[in-house]
Design a protein around this motif. Structure first.
Motif, PDB file in Angstrom:
ATOM      1  N   VAL A  97       0.817  -1.205   0.000  1.00 23.79           N
ATOM      2  CA  VAL A  97       0.000   0.000   0.000  1.00 23.79           C
ATOM      3  C   VAL A  97       0.856   1.263   0.000  1.00 23.79           C
ATOM      4  CG1 VAL A  97      -0.258   0.080   2.501  1.00 23.79           C
ATOM      5  CG2 VAL A  97      -2.028   1.083   1.051  1.00 23.79           C
ATOM      6  N   LEU A  98       2.077   1.160   0.495  1.00 20.93           N
ATOM      7  CA  LEU A  98       2.954   2.328   0.601  1.00 20.93           C
ATOM      8  C   LEU A  98       3.799   2.560  -0.645  1.00 20.93           C
ATOM      9  CD1 LEU A  98       4.073   1.675   4.264  1.00 20.93           C
ATOM     10  CD2 LEU A  98       2.351   3.304   3.477  1.00 20.93           C
ATOM     11  N   GLU A  99       3.626   1.732  -1.676  1.00  9.65           N
ATOM     12  CA  GLU A  99       4.467   1.840  -2.860  1.00  9.65           C
ATOM     13  C   GLU A  99       4.068   3.001  -3.775  1.00  9.65           C
ATOM     14  OE1 GLU A  99       6.404  -1.137  -6.085  1.00  9.65           O
ATOM     15  OE2 GLU A  99       4.309  -1.430  -5.621  1.00  9.65           O
ATOM     16  N   LEU A 100       2.874   3.494  -3.652  1.00 14.72           N
ATOM     17  CA  LEU A 100       2.388   4.560  -4.526  1.00 14.72           C
ATOM     18  C   LEU A 100       3.090   5.879  -4.211  1.00 14.72           C
ATOM     19  CD1 LEU A 100      -1.349   3.553  -4.246  1.00 14.72           C
ATOM     20  CD2 LEU A 100       0.200   3.051  -6.138  1.00 14.72           C
ATOM     21  N   ASN A 101       3.288   6.693  -5.231  1.00 15.74           N
ATOM     22  CA  ASN A 101       4.000   7.968  -5.061  1.00 15.74           C
ATOM     23  C   ASN A 101       3.117   9.042  -4.443  1.00 15.74           C
ATOM     24  OD1 ASN A 101       6.412   7.068  -6.210  1.00 15.74           O
ATOM     25  ND2 ASN A 101       5.683   7.504  -8.267  1.00 15.74           N
ATOM     26  N   GLY A 102       3.733   9.917  -3.676  1.00 16.33           N
ATOM     27  CA  GLY A 102       3.061  11.096  -3.155  1.00 16.33           C
ATOM     28  C   GLY A 102       2.099  10.847  -2.013  1.00 16.33           C
ATOM     29  N   LEU A 103       2.235   9.756  -1.303  1.00 18.16           N
ATOM     30  CA  LEU A 103       1.336   9.470  -0.189  1.00 18.16           C
ATOM     31  C   LEU A 103       1.717  10.271   1.040  1.00 18.16           C
ATOM     32  CD1 LEU A 103       1.101   5.572  -0.354  1.00 18.16           C
ATOM     33  CD2 LEU A 103      -0.512   7.238  -1.258  1.00 18.16           C
ATOM     34  N   GLN A 104       0.714  10.581   1.842  1.00 21.18           N
ATOM     35  CA  GLN A 104       0.943  11.174   3.159  1.00 21.18           C
ATOM     36  C   GLN A 104       0.484  10.144   4.177  1.00 21.18           C
ATOM     37  OE1 GLN A 104      -1.247  14.809   3.306  1.00 21.18           O
ATOM     38  NE2 GLN A 104       0.171  15.898   1.988  1.00 21.18           N
ATOM     39  N   VAL A 105       1.312   9.876   5.174  1.00 19.76           N
ATOM     40  CA  VAL A 105       1.002   8.865   6.178  1.00 19.76           C
ATOM     41  C   VAL A 105       1.094   9.491   7.564  1.00 19.76           C
ATOM     42  CG1 VAL A 105       1.623   6.614   7.116  1.00 19.76           C
ATOM     43  CG2 VAL A 105       1.910   7.051   4.682  1.00 19.76           C
ATOM     44  N   GLN A 106       0.064   9.254   8.365  1.00 15.86           N
ATOM     45  CA  GLN A 106       0.031   9.761   9.734  1.00 15.86           C
ATOM     46  C   GLN A 106      -0.360   8.614  10.659  1.00 15.86           C
ATOM     47  OE1 GLN A 106       0.754  12.847  11.054  1.00 15.86           O
ATOM     48  NE2 GLN A 106       0.455  11.836  13.021  1.00 15.86           N
ATOM     49  N   VAL A 107       0.409   8.423  11.733  1.00 15.58           N
ATOM     50  CA  VAL A 107       0.132   7.372  12.710  1.00 15.58           C
ATOM     51  C   VAL A 107      -0.301   8.030  14.012  1.00 15.58           C
ATOM     52  CG1 VAL A 107       1.068   5.415  13.988  1.00 15.58           C
ATOM     53  CG2 VAL A 107       1.860   5.856  11.659  1.00 15.58           C
ATOM     54  N   ASP A 108      -1.443   7.564  14.557  1.00 11.16           N
ATOM     55  CA  ASP A 108      -1.947   8.070  15.833  1.00 11.16           C
ATOM     56  C   ASP A 108      -2.323   6.894  16.722  1.00 11.16           C
ATOM     57  OD1 ASP A 108      -1.995  10.952  15.243  1.00 11.16           O
ATOM     58  OD2 ASP A 108      -3.545  10.429  13.793  1.00 11.16           O
ATOM     59  N   SER A 109      -2.258   7.099  18.040  1.00 10.75           N
ATOM     60  CA  SER A 109      -2.739   6.080  18.962  1.00 10.75           C
ATOM     61  C   SER A 109      -4.248   5.973  18.803  1.00 10.75           C
ATOM     62  CB  SER A 109      -2.405   6.460  20.405  1.00 10.75           C
ATOM     63  OG  SER A 109      -1.017   6.395  20.604  1.00 10.75           O
ATOM     64  N   ALA A 110      -4.755   4.745  18.897  1.00  9.25           N
ATOM     65  CA  ALA A 110      -6.193   4.522  18.728  1.00  9.25           C
ATOM     66  C   ALA A 110      -6.625   3.341  19.592  1.00  9.25           C
ATOM     67  CB  ALA A 110      -6.526   4.263  17.267  1.00  9.25           C
ATOM     68  N   GLY A 111      -7.001   3.619  20.813  1.00  7.12           N
ATOM     69  CA  GLY A 111      -7.472   2.563  21.701  1.00  7.12           C
ATOM     70  C   GLY A 111      -6.391   1.540  21.977  1.00  7.12           C
ATOM     71  N   SER A 112      -6.637   0.301  21.544  1.00  4.57           N
ATOM     72  CA  SER A 112      -5.682  -0.789  21.806  1.00  4.57           C
ATOM     73  C   SER A 112      -4.701  -0.980  20.657  1.00  4.57           C
ATOM     74  CB  SER A 112      -6.440  -2.093  22.055  1.00  4.57           C
ATOM     75  OG  SER A 112      -7.173  -2.435  20.898  1.00  4.57           O
ATOM     76  N   GLY A 113      -4.448   0.075  19.917  1.00  6.31           N
ATOM     77  CA  GLY A 113      -3.520  -0.029  18.802  1.00  6.31           C
ATOM     78  C   GLY A 113      -3.238   1.329  18.195  1.00  6.31           C
ATOM     79  N   PHE A 114      -3.056   1.321  16.880  1.00  2.00           N
ATOM     80  CA  PHE A 114      -2.680   2.541  16.173  1.00  2.00           C
ATOM     81  C   PHE A 114      -3.493   2.673  14.891  1.00  2.00           C
ATOM     82  CE2 PHE A 114       0.929   0.724  18.399  1.00  2.00           C
ATOM     83  CZ  PHE A 114       1.232   1.752  19.276  1.00  2.00           C
ATOM     84  N   ALA A 115      -3.847   3.910  14.573  1.00  4.39           N
ATOM     85  CA  ALA A 115      -4.523   4.212  13.320  1.00  4.39           C
ATOM     86  C   ALA A 115      -3.483   4.770  12.363  1.00  4.39           C
ATOM     87  CB  ALA A 115      -5.639   5.223  13.542  1.00  4.39           C
ATOM     88  N   VAL A 116      -3.288   4.084  11.251  1.00  5.78           N
ATOM     89  CA  VAL A 116      -2.346   4.528  10.225  1.00  5.78           C
ATOM     90  C   VAL A 116      -3.180   5.085   9.079  1.00  5.78           C
ATOM     91  CG1 VAL A 116      -0.491   3.849   8.671  1.00  5.78           C
ATOM     92  CG2 VAL A 116      -0.725   2.718  10.895  1.00  5.78           C
TER      93      VAL A 116
END
Length: 138
Positions: A97-116
């Motif tokens: 999923v990360l292979e595409l050009n020009g992506l913006q990625v943000q990781v946040d805590s989300a309960g019992s895990g993380f929202a990417v």
């Protein structure tokens, strides 16, 4: 056994292990970074576009929920993904999923895990991001 035969035997044993070690390291490096984590769910990520008083929702990418692991923080996951994005320029990883050009990625805590949150730059690319992200569930 003479010393010479012993050295030859050790050398042969070591050279036979080199391809095994090299292929194991390559496999780990050449796979999508999110494959190494347990993905609980994938959802559409939509943004609101306002035109006067009316609002419409547009697909912008995907939100991938990754289960928490011992020692894993949102900051560490963000750094790992950013490093992976930098490496993607020189590799091809199929349906990552990360292979595409020009992506913006943000990781946040989300309960019992993380929202990417993976945001694409255009609607066509956003559909592909969502398709590839859904392949991570399993």
């Amino acid at each position: 056994m003479s010393v010479r035969k012993f050295i030859i035997a050790i050398t042969l044993a070591a050279t036979s292990l080199i391809p095994v070690i090299a292929s194991a390291g390559t496999r780990a490096k050449d796979r999508c970074v999110l494959v190494g984590h347990r993905v609980n769910s994938v959802k559409r990520y939509e943004v609101v576009e306002w035109r006067g008083r009316s609002a419409s929702y547009r697909l912008a990418g995907a939100q991938v929920y990754v289960q928490a692991e011992p020692g894993l923080t949102a900051q560490w996951l963000q750094l790992t993904i950013e490093r992976h994005l930098a490496q993607m320029r020189s590799r091809h990883m199929g349906d990552c999923v990360l292979e595409l050009n020009g992506l913006q990625v943000q990781v946040d805590s989300a309960g019992s895990g993380f929202a990417v949150r993976i945001v694409a730059k255009d609607p066509g690319q956003a559909k592909e991001v969502l398709r590839r992200a859904e392949l991570l569930q399993g």
